[in-house]
Write a protein that holds these residues in place. Structure first.
Motif, PDB file in Angstrom:
ATOM      1  N   ASP A 252       0.839  -1.204   0.000  1.00  0.00           N
ATOM      2  CA  ASP A 252       0.000   0.000   0.000  1.00  0.00           C
ATOM      3  C   ASP A 252       0.874   1.254   0.000  1.00  0.00           C
ATOM      4  O   ASP A 252       1.661   1.484   0.914  1.00  0.00           O
ATOM      5  N   GLN A 253       0.725   2.063  -1.042  1.00  0.00           N
ATOM      6  CA  GLN A 253       1.568   3.253  -1.185  1.00  0.00           C
ATOM      7  C   GLN A 253       1.091   4.414  -0.325  1.00  0.00           C
ATOM      8  O   GLN A 253       1.797   5.421  -0.182  1.00  0.00           O
ATOM      9  N   TYR A 254      -0.093   4.295   0.250  1.00  0.00           N
ATOM     10  CA  TYR A 254      -0.665   5.402   1.013  1.00  0.00           C
ATOM     11  C   TYR A 254      -0.479   5.256   2.519  1.00  0.00           C
ATOM     12  O   TYR A 254      -0.691   6.204   3.261  1.00  0.00           O
ATOM     13  N   LEU A 255      -0.111   4.055   2.982  1.00  0.00           N
ATOM     14  CA  LEU A 255      -0.053   3.777   4.418  1.00  0.00           C
ATOM     15  C   LEU A 255       1.347   3.321   4.811  1.00  0.00           C
ATOM     16  O   LEU A 255       1.769   2.233   4.463  1.00  0.00           O
ATOM     17  N   THR A 256       2.065   4.158   5.542  1.00  0.00           N
ATOM     18  CA  THR A 256       3.361   3.769   6.072  1.00  0.00           C
ATOM     19  C   THR A 256       3.166   3.033   7.395  1.00  0.00           C
ATOM     20  O   THR A 256       2.114   3.129   8.040  1.00  0.00           O
ATOM     21  N   ALA A 257       4.193   2.321   7.804  1.00  0.00           N
ATOM     22  CA  ALA A 257       4.121   1.634   9.090  1.00  0.00           C
ATOM     23  C   ALA A 257       3.958   2.648  10.225  1.00  0.00           C
ATOM     24  O   ALA A 257       3.234   2.396  11.205  1.00  0.00           O
ATOM     25  N   GLU A 258       4.591   3.816  10.093  1.00  0.00           N
ATOM     26  CA  GLU A 258       4.464   4.846  11.121  1.00  0.00           C
ATOM     27  C   GLU A 258       3.021   5.357  11.208  1.00  0.00           C
ATOM     28  O   GLU A 258       2.479   5.554  12.304  1.00  0.00           O
ATOM     29  N   LEU A 259       2.397   5.560  10.054  1.00  0.00           N
ATOM     30  CA  LEU A 259       1.007   6.012  10.060  1.00  0.00           C
ATOM     31  C   LEU A 259       0.093   4.939  10.649  1.00  0.00           C
ATOM     32  O   LEU A 259      -0.818   5.240  11.436  1.00  0.00           O
ATOM     33  N   LEU A 260       0.334   3.699  10.292  1.00  0.00           N
ATOM     34  CA  LEU A 260      -0.500   2.618  10.816  1.00  0.00           C
ATOM     35  C   LEU A 260      -0.354   2.491  12.326  1.00  0.00           C
ATOM     36  O   LEU A 260      -1.333   2.255  13.036  1.00  0.00           O
ATOM     37  N   ARG A 261       0.852   2.659  12.821  1.00  0.00           N
ATOM     38  CA  ARG A 261       1.032   2.589  14.271  1.00  0.00           C
ATOM     39  C   ARG A 261       0.216   3.674  14.961  1.00  0.00           C
ATOM     40  O   ARG A 261      -0.361   3.443  16.036  1.00  0.00           O
ATOM     41  N   ALA A 262       0.151   4.853  14.352  1.00  0.00           N
ATOM     42  CA  ALA A 262      -0.559   5.972  14.978  1.00  0.00           C
ATOM     43  C   ALA A 262      -2.066   5.911  14.764  1.00  0.00           C
ATOM     44  O   ALA A 262      -2.836   6.326  15.642  1.00  0.00           O
ATOM     45  N   ARG A 263      -2.517   5.374  13.622  1.00  0.00           N
ATOM     46  CA  ARG A 263      -3.922   5.526  13.241  1.00  0.00           C
ATOM     47  C   ARG A 263      -4.695   4.222  13.074  1.00  0.00           C
ATOM     48  O   ARG A 263      -5.932   4.248  13.088  1.00  0.00           O
ATOM     49  N   CYS A 264      -4.025   3.109  12.875  1.00  0.00           N
ATOM     50  CA  CYS A 264      -4.753   1.867  12.587  1.00  0.00           C
ATOM     51  C   CYS A 264      -5.363   1.304  13.868  1.00  0.00           C
ATOM     52  O   CYS A 264      -4.647   1.078  14.856  1.00  0.00           O
ATOM     53  N   PRO A 265      -6.669   1.049  13.883  1.00  0.00           N
ATOM     54  CA  PRO A 265      -7.324   0.581  15.108  1.00  0.00           C
ATOM     55  C   PRO A 265      -7.193  -0.919  15.353  1.00  0.00           C
ATOM     56  O   PRO A 265      -7.689  -1.421  16.354  1.00  0.00           O
ATOM     57  N   VAL A 266      -6.544  -1.633  14.433  1.00  0.00           N
ATOM     58  CA  VAL A 266      -6.389  -3.089  14.579  1.00  0.00           C
ATOM     59  C   VAL A 266      -4.924  -3.449  14.341  1.00  0.00           C
ATOM     60  O   VAL A 266      -4.164  -2.668  13.762  1.00  0.00           O
TER      61      VAL A 266
END
Length: 325
Positions: A252-266
């Motif tokens: 996924d080009q739109y979701l970095t691991a850093e963003l997922l850590r901050a925003r992903c609820p799962v």
């Protein structure tokens, strides 16, 4: 105390073909070629300190759409491709499921190849490929890129096609699971649906979520997993609504691991991609692995795609083993 970071490492079909000296398309149906590769790949696995891959037919995702009538082209030396069969929205009204999925499209050919492989290598993986693609991806394979306008221009037919894709995939899943000797029962269920994120949140709620829910419910998922490569940050709250246990953003080009850590609820996974391995030096790949681990994914996956990358793979494995111990 340092967190333990699980990882997954694999050897791709392209690597297996290179080691065996065979074209990639041969791994889909040439049992002699598959066995030759199986005899040679342990040498590479031993150098890496990993188990050799289980004998298998090459990865394939199109049995279901092929059984629905979509031609599959096996281009020499490369991955197969699907030819769409829906040319106009009206064609959707004529779609019908086959009377027998196991005798339709490429399914019987792949079953014959699997049976021949199992006769020579009983330890081979009992699979003819990924069982299905998600509803949005299946619809796009059947109709091509014109499908992505359909939810806006003809929502009734968009729902009709997505419903057909979902129900036929479930029927195929039941049929092939019985044939391969592992009938369906409650357990973990994964959906790969890379094209779902093309729809923004409002149509996503209408044209994606109900069909994913249908999949998970019909297959009695005790653990819901999702692989989808085009989601944006605004899609992430829907993962909690669907009770996703693990989200795989893959490339996924739109979701970095850093963003997922901050925003992903799962919980989510992370991956070092083939182009990272191609372009970065061993030390850079180790740094990248540590950066991904700092984001606390459930696992980090990476694959070896060519012999030229052996030094780099060894470097990543060194970091992965250190953080997994």
């Amino acid at each position: 105390m340092q967190r333990v970071q699980p990882f997954v490492f694999g050897m791709s079909d392209s690597l297996i073909a290179e080691v065996g000296g065979v074209p990639l398309d041969a791994l889909h149906r040439d049992v002699d070629a598959i066995c030759r590769c199986c005899d040679r790949i342990p040498e590479v696995a031993a150098r890496l300190g990993v188990k050799p891959p289980q004998p298998r037919l090459a990865g394939f995702s199109y049995c279901h759409v092929s059984a629905l009538g979509a031609p599959v082209v096996f281009a020499a030396g490369s991955e197969p491709n699907v030819v769409p069969i829906i040319r106009t929205p009206e064609d959707i009204d004529e779609l019908r499921a086959p009377a027998d999925y196991l005798t339709s499209g490429v399914v019987p050919e792949r079953l014959r190849a699997l049976d021949a492989l199992l006769a020579r290598r009983p330890e081979a993986r009992r699979s003819i490929g990924h069982t299905y693609e998600g509803p949005m991806t299946t619809a796009a394979l059947l109709m091509g890129q014109d499908f992505f306008l359909l939810p806006y221009e003809d929502p009734t037919r968009a729902h009709r096609l997505l419903s057909f894709c979902t129900e036929s995939a479930l029927e195929y899943c039941r049929a092939i699971s019985e044939r391969l000797g592992h009938p369906l029962s409650p357990g973990p269920v994964g959906i790969p649906d890379d094209f779902a994120g093309i729809l923004p949140p409002a149509p996503f709620q209408e044209f994606v979520m109900p069909y994913w829910e249908r999949f998970y419910t019909a297959l009695e998922a005790t653990d819901r997993r999702l692989h989808s490569e085009l989601l944006r940050e605004e899609h992430l709250p829907f993962l909690a609504d669907l009770n996703i246990a693990e989200y795989d953003p893959s490339a996924d080009q739109y979701l970095t691991a850093e963003l997922l850590r901050a925003r992903c609820p799962v919980p989510f996974t992370a991956r070092i991609q083939s182009w990272h391995i191609r372009d970065l030096a061993p030390a850079q790949l180790q740094s990248m692995y540590r950066r991904l681990a700092a984001c606390e994914p459930t696992r980090i996956s990476f694959y070896m795609n060519r012999l030229a990358d052996e030094e780099k793979i060894l470097a990543i494995l060194e970091a992965a083993r250190e953080l997994a111990s």
